[in-house]
Design an enzyme around this catalytic site. Structure first.
Site, PDB file in Angstrom:
ATOM      1  N   GLU A 310       0.830  -1.217   0.000  1.00 18.11           N
ATOM      2  CA  GLU A 310       0.000   0.000   0.000  1.00 18.11           C
ATOM      3  C   GLU A 310       0.862   1.263   0.000  1.00 18.11           C
ATOM      4  OE1 GLU A 310      -2.758  -0.683   3.298  1.00 18.11           O
ATOM      5  OE2 GLU A 310      -4.041  -1.872   1.967  1.00 18.11           O
ATOM      6  N   ASP A 389      -8.561  -9.067   3.538  1.00 16.11           N
ATOM      7  CA  ASP A 389      -8.320  -7.971   4.493  1.00 16.11           C
ATOM      8  C   ASP A 389      -9.460  -7.872   5.506  1.00 16.11           C
ATOM      9  OD1 ASP A 389      -7.269  -5.762   5.716  1.00 16.11           O
ATOM     10  OD2 ASP A 389      -7.781  -4.346   4.126  1.00 16.11           O
ATOM     11  N   GLU A 417     -13.025  -2.569  11.676  1.00 14.95           N
ATOM     12  CA  GLU A 417     -12.925  -1.802  10.433  1.00 14.95           C
ATOM     13  C   GLU A 417     -13.995  -2.186   9.407  1.00 14.95           C
ATOM     14  OE1 GLU A 417      -9.112  -2.167   8.513  1.00 14.95           O
ATOM     15  OE2 GLU A 417      -9.798  -1.098   6.708  1.00 14.95           O
TER      16      GLU A 417
END
Ligand code: GCV
Length: 718
Positions: A310, A389, A417
């Protein structure tokens, strides 16, 4: 419910949420499961405890343990224990290590507990006196024993014939915080950082100390305080004394400080013109830096590294491997007993979505499996539980089985998240249990033994020197730590599973509810039931059949936006089109991802007939009319599960309302407001996903007319 009603409910709920959040914000930190609520007088009197607590030894951890015991007993039983630092001459609670206790009585030797930070709680006659022994293999073990004893009292368990041997399953039980130095927490939903503000370590670290206490109480022995997207300034010479201040408040609780580091630090901090891990100057830079840290913080734990991921700098810049990068740091740490966690979350986020063989899920294994056996023995590869993820459901990462000569840690996410960001109730221990118990069917001795993920990561299956658990916690300054009192069950659950992954989710939540709310059977039954069902409820109104969470993956990771996963380089595709849905990851016709699993696991996933329904769309691209094992078609399952999930979310409100007279008003109101908000959001999710799949497929819901929600239908095209 009509769209207008939904909006009304949502805005009322939001106002309530804000108001109750404000109520909490004015208060001190919530004690979470360390409330030490006073027992009713009669019950308190029934606890026969020796009148004094003696510690054998003078470490800060033992002294903390002694004070904690006095505090807990004082609050719960209304008794003041006498504190002593000498070997007892009468009836006493005796706290110490086996090394010390065996001097008083040779029966008390450490082989009774095998090692690690284990402990033994034992009631016996010591030198002729009724004694309650809390014996640790280490001082930290003795502290953990104190918390266990207090937990037993808090849950009204008898301590009369105490004989409890506890052994941690894995040596590494750490939390990671994704705190930035400016005080903002990446994916944090509980307020600003308890560690940092304005580029500095906060002057007031009282919350950090209180956090360490909470962590110790569930057996967590390490905390990485800054974001894995690390700021190189964390290693600046002027910053190290600030980090020492955090280590100083962690130490009494046996929590080791660790930090995330940027691999390019040797260059980014301006010292060198390279960060090539094979350059001798770089090795020397890390050695000196690590020496400087240990000069200030002798019990420093180590580093976490996110590289080539990332946008982070990584060894690929110099054509080096991840093992080269991990090892240059590991060697510097090894001299001091530190470890480096090197994250396997490495993938290309510019994948070509038109390429049907491209697959982000394959990345971790492709990057790390070829390096198996080349990492230093104090390097640990930290692997997210699934190959994508932190989705609401994923299969386990095949990399757990792909590294048999390398230390591993599983990365779990406590901060929600992708699972409702603490605004939705979602107790994750049941999901983590499925992951930890998953059998990889590898060849070990004896050949009938399963190779469950927990056996691999703990180092047991392949006799690794170190390994274990890392949980991304992200607590903040909010009084409730995670932003919601109910979400703290996830932090508690993580700690308990890291200590003993054989515990059931039901046992864990029962402990938590009793300690956090009350021993009242109505409270225990209701909250346990709500928490244990919450993951399935959340899953059913968000991402069905392993398709991913269907959230806005390019934005907030919270709202429903199924289309946002498609046609971009992030690789969280579900490839839904007019006729079919799901990623074909088979060996036969798909991306071949399934080939990364051991043969027996491949067999489960490769064929439609064996693949479990809940992961069908993760592994297969099937027509909407495909019939599941349950007999339903895929599309009808999507419709039904979303309606059922939304209805069940509504049901949580009625369950909670029944506790009005059983739970304190403040927490009752706060949780109620969240549940009302969640129920409204679940309807939004339901309508967006049902509309989206109808628009794509043209196949109507057989049971009900299409939900119309003009305010939310727009989201379909995100
Ligand atoms: C810290 C996901 C999250 C990022 C996180 C990253 C990681 O992509 O959305 O916020 O970055 O995972 O785990 O490194």
């Amino acid at each position: 419910m009509t769209p207008r009603n939904i909006c009304r409910v949502l805005s009322t709920a939001f106002v309530l949420l804000v108001c109750t959040a404000a109520l909490f914000a004015d208060d001190d930190a919530d004690p979470a499961w360390l409330r030490y609520t006073a027992l009713e007088e009669k019950t308190a009197q029934s606890y026969e405890l020796p009148p004094q607590v003696a510690i054998l030894g003078d470490s800060v951890v033992l002294r903390t343990a002694q004070q904690e015991l006095a505090r807990g007993v004082g609050q719960m039983l209304g008794r003041k224990l006498q504190l002593s630092t000498r070997a007892p001459t009468g009836s006493a609670i005796v706290l110490g290590t086996f090394a010390e206790l065996s001097k008083l009585d040779p029966r008390l030797h450490s082989s009774l507990v095998l090692g690690g930070d284990g402990y033994w709680l034992k009631r016996l006659r010591l030198q002729g006196h009724d004694s309650l022994l809390i014996i640790g293999v280490t001082d930290r073990g003795a502290l953990y024993g104190v918390f266990k004893l207090l937990s037993k009292i808090g849950r009204r368990e008898s301590v009369v014939a105490l004989d409890d041997v506890q052994q941690p399953y894995a040596p590494v039980r750490w939390v990671n915080q994704w705190d930035n130095l400016d005080g903002h927490i990446e994916r944090g939903y509980g307020g600003a950082s308890i560690f940092f503000a304005n580029g500095q370590v906060r002057a007031d670290l009282s919350r950090a100390a209180e956090y360490a206490r909470l962590l110790a109480s569930i057996g967590i022995n390490g905390c990485t305080v800054n974001n894995v997207n690390a700021d190189p300034r964390t290693l600046a010479p002027s910053f190290l004394p600030q980090l020492k201040r955090i280590a100083d408040v962690f130490r009494p609780w046996g929590v080791q400080l660790s930090i995330s580091v940027d691999l390019s630090s040797p260059k980014a901090l301006g010292d060198l013109d390279t960060f090539d891990p094979l350059d001798a100057r770089v090795a020397e830079w890390w050695r000196k830096k690590v020496d400087a840290i240990y000069g200030l913080i002798p019990d420093f734990g180590g580093f976490v590294v996110k590289a080539d991921s990332e946008g982070r700098a990584g060894p690929s810049v110099y054509g080096r491997t991840h093992a080269d990068a991990a090892n240059v740091i590991a060697r510097a740490l090894k001299l001091h007993g530190g470890v480096v966690f090197y994250r396997a979350f490495v993938y290309n986020h510019h994948l070509d979505w038109r390429d049907l063989k491209a697959d982000r899920a394959k990345a971790a294994y492709e990057n790390f499996h070829p390096l198996d056996g080349t990492f230093e023995d104090n390097a640990i590869v930290q692997i997210k539980y699934g190959p994508i993820d932190f989705q609401v459901r994923e299969p386990v990462s095949p990399l757990f089985a792909g590294l048999q000569s390398t230390n591993e840690a599983i990365e779990l996410q406590i901060t929600q998240e992708y699972t409702g960001q603490q605004l939705h109730l979602c107790f994750l221990a049941p999901m983590w249990k499925e992951v930890l118990d998953f059998d990889m069917h590898l060849d070990v001795q004896p050949s009938s033994a399963p190779t469950r993920v927990k056996d691999i990561i703990s180092g047991r299956a392949f006799h690794r020197p170190v390994g274990g658990f890392a949980g991304v916690a992200n607590v903040g300054l909010d009084a409730t730590w995670l932003g919601s009192p109910m979400a703290m069950a996830n932090l508690y659950g993580f700690g308990r599973l890291a200590w003993d992954p054989d515990l059931s989710a039901a046992t864990i939540i029962e402990e938590w509810t009793r300690l956090t709310f009350a021993n009242d059977p109505v409270v225990v039954r209701t909250i346990d039931d709500m928490q244990l069902n919450s993951w399935h409820i959340y899953e059913s109104y968000t991402g069905p059949l392993g398709a991913g969470t269907l959230t806005n993956i390019v934005g907030n990771h919270y709202d429903p936006a199924p289309q946002s996963s498609e046609e971009n380089g992030w690789g969280q595709w579900h490839r839904a089109d007019h006729d079919a849905i799901g990623m074909d990851r088979t060996l036969a016709t798909g991306t071949g991802f399934i080939g990364q699993y051991p043969p027996a696991v491949q067999k489960i996933y490769e064929t439609l007939s064996a693949c479990p329904d809940e992961l069908l769309l993760f592994f297969h691209h099937v027509p909407y009319t495909y019939a599941l094992h349950s007999g339903k078609t895929v599309i009808q399952n999507v419709y039904d599960s979303h309606y059922q999930g939304a209805a069940e979310a509504q049901g949580l409100i009625s369950q909670w309302q029944k506790l009005r007279d059983h739970v304190d008003e403040k927490r009752h109101k706060d949780v109620l407001a969240r549940l009302e908000y969640q129920a409204g959001q679940a309807v939004v999710w339901r309508d967006v996903v049902c509309r989206w799949i109808f628009d794509l497929s043209g196949i109507p819901d057989k049971k009900r007319p299409l939900g119309t929600c003009p305010e939310t239908a727009d989201n379909c095209n995100h």
